[in-house]
Design a protein around this motif. Structure first.
Motif, short mmCIF file in Angstrom:
data_model
loop_
_atom_site.label_atom_id
_atom_site.label_comp_id
_atom_site.label_asym_id
_atom_site.label_seq_id
_atom_site.Cartn_x
_atom_site.Cartn_y
_atom_site.Cartn_z
N THR A 104 64.70 66.02 9.43
CA THR A 104 65.82 66.59 10.03
C THR A 104 65.59 67.39 11.18
OG1 THR A 104 67.28 66.64 8.21
CG2 THR A 104 67.96 68.09 9.57
N LEU A 105 64.34 68.12 11.15
CA LEU A 105 64.11 68.99 12.33
C LEU A 105 63.58 68.22 13.50
CD1 LEU A 105 62.42 71.61 10.11
CD2 LEU A 105 64.37 72.11 11.64
N ILE A 106 62.60 67.42 13.07
CA ILE A 106 62.00 66.17 14.24
C ILE A 106 63.22 65.35 14.98
CG2 ILE A 106 60.61 64.52 14.79
CD1 ILE A 106 58.78 65.33 12.25
N LEU A 107 64.02 64.99 14.14
CA LEU A 107 65.32 64.20 14.95
C LEU A 107 66.17 65.35 15.89
CD1 LEU A 107 66.65 62.22 11.90
CD2 LEU A 107 65.66 61.40 14.20
N GLU A 108 66.35 66.62 15.16
CA GLU A 108 66.91 67.70 16.14
C GLU A 108 66.16 67.79 17.28
OE1 GLU A 108 67.43 70.99 13.50
OE2 GLU A 108 69.23 70.16 12.48
N TYR A 109 64.82 67.68 17.26
CA TYR A 109 64.18 68.07 18.53
C TYR A 109 64.10 67.02 19.26
CZ TYR A 109 59.82 68.09 21.50
OH TYR A 109 58.87 68.16 22.48
N ILE A 110 63.87 65.71 18.85
CA ILE A 110 64.09 64.49 19.79
C ILE A 110 65.43 64.36 20.33
CG2 ILE A 110 64.25 62.03 19.92
CD1 ILE A 110 62.08 61.86 17.56
N ASP A 111 66.45 64.81 19.69
CA ASP A 111 67.62 64.75 20.18
C ASP A 111 68.18 65.74 21.44
OD1 ASP A 111 70.82 63.59 20.24
OD2 ASP A 111 70.96 65.97 19.58
N LYS A 112 67.49 66.85 21.42
CA LYS A 112 67.75 67.78 22.17
C LYS A 112 66.66 67.69 23.41
CE LYS A 112 67.17 72.73 23.07
NZ LYS A 112 66.77 74.09 22.33
N GLU A 113 65.39 67.04 23.17
CA GLU A 113 64.42 66.85 24.24
C GLU A 113 64.57 65.47 24.96
OE1 GLU A 113 61.40 68.18 26.67
OE2 GLU A 113 62.32 69.24 24.81
N TYR A 114 64.89 64.37 24.31
CA TYR A 114 65.06 63.14 24.87
C TYR A 114 66.48 62.63 25.00
CZ TYR A 114 60.08 62.88 23.93
OH TYR A 114 58.41 62.87 23.92
N GLN A 115 67.42 63.28 24.44
CA GLN A 115 68.68 62.73 24.64
C GLN A 115 68.91 61.29 24.19
OE1 GLN A 115 70.17 64.01 28.49
NE2 GLN A 115 69.78 66.28 27.62
N THR A 116 69.18 60.42 25.25
CA THR A 116 69.33 58.76 24.83
C THR A 116 68.02 58.08 24.86
OG1 THR A 116 69.86 58.40 27.10
CG2 THR A 116 71.66 58.87 25.64
N GLN A 117 66.91 58.59 25.29
CA GLN A 117 65.49 57.82 25.61
C GLN A 117 65.04 57.93 23.79
OE1 GLN A 117 64.03 60.57 28.46
NE2 GLN A 117 64.29 58.74 29.80
N VAL A 118 64.10 56.86 24.00
CA VAL A 118 63.55 56.73 22.66
C VAL A 118 62.02 56.65 22.90
CG1 VAL A 118 63.14 55.17 20.77
CG2 VAL A 118 65.39 55.15 21.81
N PRO A 119 61.13 57.66 22.35
CA PRO A 119 59.84 57.84 22.71
C PRO A 119 58.93 57.23 21.89
CG PRO A 119 60.36 59.93 21.44
CD PRO A 119 61.57 58.87 21.91
N ALA A 143 59.66 57.69 8.96
CA ALA A 143 61.32 57.51 8.87
C ALA A 143 61.95 57.96 10.15
CB ALA A 143 61.41 58.81 7.80
N VAL A 144 61.55 59.02 10.86
CA VAL A 144 62.13 59.39 12.09
C VAL A 144 62.03 58.02 13.25
CG1 VAL A 144 61.83 60.70 14.04
CG2 VAL A 144 61.51 61.79 12.05
N ALA A 145 60.97 57.48 13.27
CA ALA A 145 60.94 56.29 14.11
C ALA A 145 61.97 55.20 13.80
CB ALA A 145 59.35 55.81 13.99
N GLN A 146 62.11 54.94 12.53
CA GLN A 146 62.96 54.08 11.98
C GLN A 146 64.40 54.30 12.38
OE1 GLN A 146 61.93 53.74 7.71
NE2 GLN A 146 60.57 52.07 8.04
N LYS A 147 64.53 55.81 12.12
CA LYS A 147 65.93 55.98 12.46
C LYS A 147 66.31 55.84 14.03
CE LYS A 147 66.70 59.27 8.64
NZ LYS A 147 68.13 58.63 8.11
N ILE A 148 65.46 56.07 14.83
CA ILE A 148 65.94 55.79 16.22
C ILE A 148 65.62 54.67 17.00
CG2 ILE A 148 65.81 58.21 16.52
CD1 ILE A 148 63.14 58.16 17.82
N GLY A 149 64.59 53.83 16.05
CA GLY A 149 64.31 52.51 16.57
C GLY A 149 63.00 52.68 17.47
N ALA A 150 62.14 53.51 17.17
CA ALA A 150 60.95 53.60 17.98
C ALA A 150 59.77 53.27 17.27
CB ALA A 150 60.60 55.30 18.19
N GLU A 151 58.71 53.00 17.83
CA GLU A 151 57.33 52.61 17.38
C GLU A 151 56.61 53.94 16.67
OE1 GLU A 151 56.12 49.56 17.15
OE2 GLU A 151 56.85 48.37 18.64
N CYS A 152 55.71 53.70 15.83
CA CYS A 152 55.38 54.93 15.40
C CYS A 152 53.54 54.30 14.90
CB CYS A 152 56.16 55.23 13.96
SG CYS A 152 55.24 56.70 13.32
N ILE A 153 52.84 55.40 15.19
CA ILE A 153 51.33 54.93 14.91
C ILE A 153 50.68 56.16 14.81
CG2 ILE A 153 50.70 54.57 17.31
CD1 ILE A 153 48.95 52.36 16.42
#
Length: 571
Positions: free
Chosen positions: A223-238, A256-266
Motif C-alpha cells: 500500500t505505501l509503495i503504491l501510494e509513493y509511486i502514484d504521487k511520484e510517477y502519476q501515470t508513468q510506470v518505473p 506484488a507492486v510491480a504486478q499491480k502496475i504492470g512493471a518489471e521487477c528485479i
C-alpha cells in the motif's frame, strides 16, 4: 449500561458510509474505558447509529455552518438518550481539516451541552491534541474543565479534567488496526529481533544488536509503495529494483507492486551484474527499494555503480533508516548525485559495536539473519529488555497472593518488543502444540495492561480475536460453584456475552504477560470450560511458577525463572 452515540466525520465525502463492525467495537471499547462502564450503541429510529457524517469539499471549505447544522440534526434524532458521544475527526484522508470547521464543531458541542436535558460526555478524537492557543481548544476549555469534553489524539494522549485509565499502547494498536493506517500498522508489525548479528562491510567487521524483519508487513508495504509511486510517477510506470542482502522480506512486496502496475521487477545486484534480461527505460526514472539504509555506504556504492553504467538518475525509497527525523520523510544521500533525497517510511534505532562488543566479550554465538536461533528468549535478551523497559512495583496484584515486589515493567517490555514476541509465541505454539489449528485462535486474557498489550499484538499480527476477563471476576472465583454463580450474575456483561457467542469449535489460548502462581491460568481455564470452549493451552512471556499440575492445561513460556532464584535476585 451507558448509551453511546457516534459522529464519525468523513471530510471530502459526498455521501455517508456504513462503519465497519470493528470500528464500532473500537468506539464502544474506548467509551467504556473513559466512562469506566460498559457502553452499548444507541439505536435511533432513523438508523444513523453507525454511519459517517459526510461533509463534502464545498461544505467544509465554503459553507462551514453546515457542519454545525448536521451535528444538531444527528443529535435531535438521539433525543437526549445518549450518555457519551464520540466525535471522530481522524477517519478520512482530510482528517487534518481545521480552522472554520473546528470552530463549528466546538460551537455545536458547546451548544449541545448548554441545552442538554441530562449530562453527556463528549469525546473528540483528533490527529493531534490542539495547543492552548488554537481556537477549538479555547472554545472548549471551560467544558474540558467541567469534565464534559475530552480530547484524545492518535497516540492516546488526551486533554481531560481528570486522569483517564487509557492504556496508551493498547489504544494505539487498536486505533491503527481499525483505521487501517498502513504507516502506523507498519510501525506496529515491523519485527525488531534482538540478537548478536555479526557483519562485515565498508566499515569493517562489526556487531549489530537489532535485526529488522518486515515479514508480517507485506500488505502495508504494498500500500505505501503504491501510494509513493502514484504521487511520484502519476501515470508513468518505473522499473522496480529491490536490494537484498541478509533477508528477502522486501522481495514479495516489490513483486506484488510491480504486478499491480504492470512493471518489471528485479534484484538490483542481478541487474547491475548484467545477468538480467531487462532493459532500462531511460525516459522514466527507475525506483530502487531498500529494506534499510543505515550508514548509507551500501546505498552510495550502488548509486555510484549505477551512474557509471550511464543509467538515468533513480528514485530511492527505503522502508527503514537510522537517518532523518520522524517517520515518512526525506533525508539527503551521499555519493554519486549532488542532490539525492531519499524517501523513507520509518526511522529506527540501530545499536552497532565496532569494537568492545559486550556479546563478543561474553562469547555469545553469532545470530542467524534468516531465522530465529532459539525458541525461547535468552538470558542476555530478557534482562536487556527488562532494563530498557525499567523496573517497578508489581501492579494488578491478584487478591489471592502477595505481590512480587520490584519486577520488570512487562507492559513497556511488550510494547517495545511486541511484534517479535508475537512471532516467537506463534512459532513456539506451532512447534510444541500437536493440536495447533489452521484457523485463527481466540485469545483470552486477564484485563491487565501487560496481558492486554501482548494479546493486542497477537491480534493485529495474526488476526486473532480477543476477550478480556475483568480482574474482579478472577479474584472472586475460587470453586466451580463460584464460577457458575459469577457467570450467571455476569451474563449481560460484554466479556460474558462474547464467551457465549464464541464458536465451540474455535480453540482458545489463555495469554498472560507473566505467571506467578498459576492460579489465574487455572481460573480462566475453568471459566472457559464452563462455557463449553476448548482450551488449547496457556502462554506467558515470563514464568515464575514451578507447579506441574497434571490436571492443568499445557503451558508454554518464553523464559522461566525459579521463584527462589527470583527472591534472591530481588533481595
Amino acid at each position: 449500561m451507558k448509551k453511546l452515540g457516534l459522529i464519525p466525520f468523513n471530510f471530502g465525502a459526498a455521501i455517508s458510509e456504513r462503519l465497519s463492525n470493528d470500528l464500532v467495537q473500537f468506539y464502544k471499547w474506548l467509551a467504556g474505558v473513559v466512562m469506566q462502564e460498559d457502553c452499548e450503541l444507541y439505536l435511533p429510529s432513523d438508523g444513523s447509529h453507525d454511519i459517517t457524517l459526510a461533509l463534502n469539499l464545498y461544505e467544509y471549505e465554503e459553507e462551514v455552518s453546515v457542519t454545525f447544522q448536521k451535528i444538531f440534526e444527528r443529535f435531535q434524532v438521539w433525543d437526549s438518550n445518549v450518555d457519551v458521544a464520540v466525535f471522530d475527526k481522524t477517519l478520512s484522508a482530510d482528517s487534518v481539516v481545521s480552522g472554520p470547521v473546528d470552530v463549528q464543531i466546538a460551537a455545536a458541542i458547546d451548544a449541545l451541552i448548554y441545552k442538554a436535558e441530562k449530562p453527556t460526555l463528549y469525546i473528540l478524537l483528533v490527529p493531534e491534541l490542539p495547543p492552548e492557543g488554537e481556537m477549538i481548544h479555547r472554545m472548549l476549555e471551560k467544558r474540558i474543565a467541567e469534565g464534559k469534553v475530552v480530547f484524545i489524539d492518535n497516540d492516546g494522549n488526551y486533554l481531560a479534567e481528570k486522569s483517564l485509565s487509557i492504556d496508551l499502547g493498547q489504544y494505539k494498536i487498536k486505533k491503527a488496526d481499525v483505521s487501517n493506517n498502513s504507516l502506523d500498522l507498519l510501525q506496529i508489525k515491523m519485527i525488531r529481533r534482538l540478537g548478536h548479528f555479526k557483519k562485515e562491510n565498508q566499515i569493517g567487521k562489526h556487531c549489530v544488536r537489532y535485526f529488522y524483519d518486515g515479514t508480517h508487513c507485506e500488505k502495508e508495504l504494498v500500500t505505501l509503495i503504491l501510494e509513493y509511486i502514484d504521487k511520484e510517477y502519476q501515470t508513468q510506470v518505473p522499473l522496480i529494483l529491490y536490494y537484498k542482502q541478509f533477508s528477502d522480506w522486501l522481495k514479495n512486496p516489490a513483486i506484488a507492486v510491480a504486478q499491480k502496475i504492470g512493471a518489471e521487477c528485479i534484484n538490483i545486484n542481478d541487474f547491475l551484474g548484467n545477468t538480467a534480461k531487462i532493459q532500462c527505460n531511460y525516459s522514466v526514472a527507475p525506483l530502487i527499494l531498500f529494506p534499510l539504509i543505515d550508514t548509507g555506504n551500501t546505498c552510495e556504492l550502488i548509486l555510484n555503480e549505477w551512474k557509471k553504467k550511464g543509467f538515468p538518475k533513480p528514485n530511492v525509497l527505503t522502508v527503514l533508516t537510522t537517518r532523518g527525523v520522524g517517520h515518512n520523510s526525506l533525508f539527503q544521500a551521499n555519493g554519486a548525485y549532488d542532490e539525492h533525497k531519499i524517501r523513507y517510511f520509518l526511522q529506527i534505532e540501530r545499536q552497532t559495536y565496532i569494537d568492545k562488543c559486550p556479546m563478543c566479550q561474553l562469547e555469545i554465538p553469532g545470530s542467524k539473519f534468516d531465522h530465529e536461533d532459539y525458541a525461547m528468549l535468552t538470558t542476555y535478551d530478557i534482562w536487556e529488555m527488562a532494563d530498557k523497559a525499567g523496573w517497578a512495583e508489581e501492579k494488578d496484584v491478584p487478591a489471592y497472593r502477595t505481590g512480587l515486589g520490584l519486577i520488570p515493567d512487562f507492559e513497556k517490555m511488550i510494547l517495545q518488543n511486541g511484534a517479535w514476541l508475537a512471532r516467537k509465541i506463534t512459532e513456539r505454539l506451532i512447534s510444541h502444540s500437536k493440536n495447533y489449528p489452521a484457523q485463527p485462535l481466540l485469545l483470552v486474557c486477564p484485563d491487565e495492561k501487560g496481558a492486554n498489550a501482548l494479546a493486542d499484538y497477537l491480534g493485529v499480527i495474526k488476526g486473532m480475536s480477543i476477550i478480556h476477563i475483568p480482574k474482579g471476576v478472577i479474584n472472586s472465583s475460587k470453586s466451580d460453584d463460584d464460577i457458575a454463580g459469577l457467570l450467571k450474575k455476569c451474563e449481560q456483561d460484554t466479556w460474558c456475552m462474547q464467551l457465549s457467542s464464541a464458536s465451540k469449535l474455535q480453540p482458545v489460548v489463555i495469554v498472560e504477560e507473566f505467571c506467578a502462581s498459576g492460579k489465574t491460568r487455572r481460573i480462566l481455564s475453568k471459566i472457559l470450560r464452563h462455557k463449553g470452549l476448548e482450551v488449547l493451552c496457556h502462554f506467558a512471556v515470563f514464568n515464575f511458577d514451578q507447579t506441574n499440575d497434571p490436571t492443568d492445561i499445557d503451558s508454554y513460556v518464553l523464559y522461566e525463572l525459579n521463584m527462589n532464584t527470583w527472591e534472591e535476585i530481588a533481595i
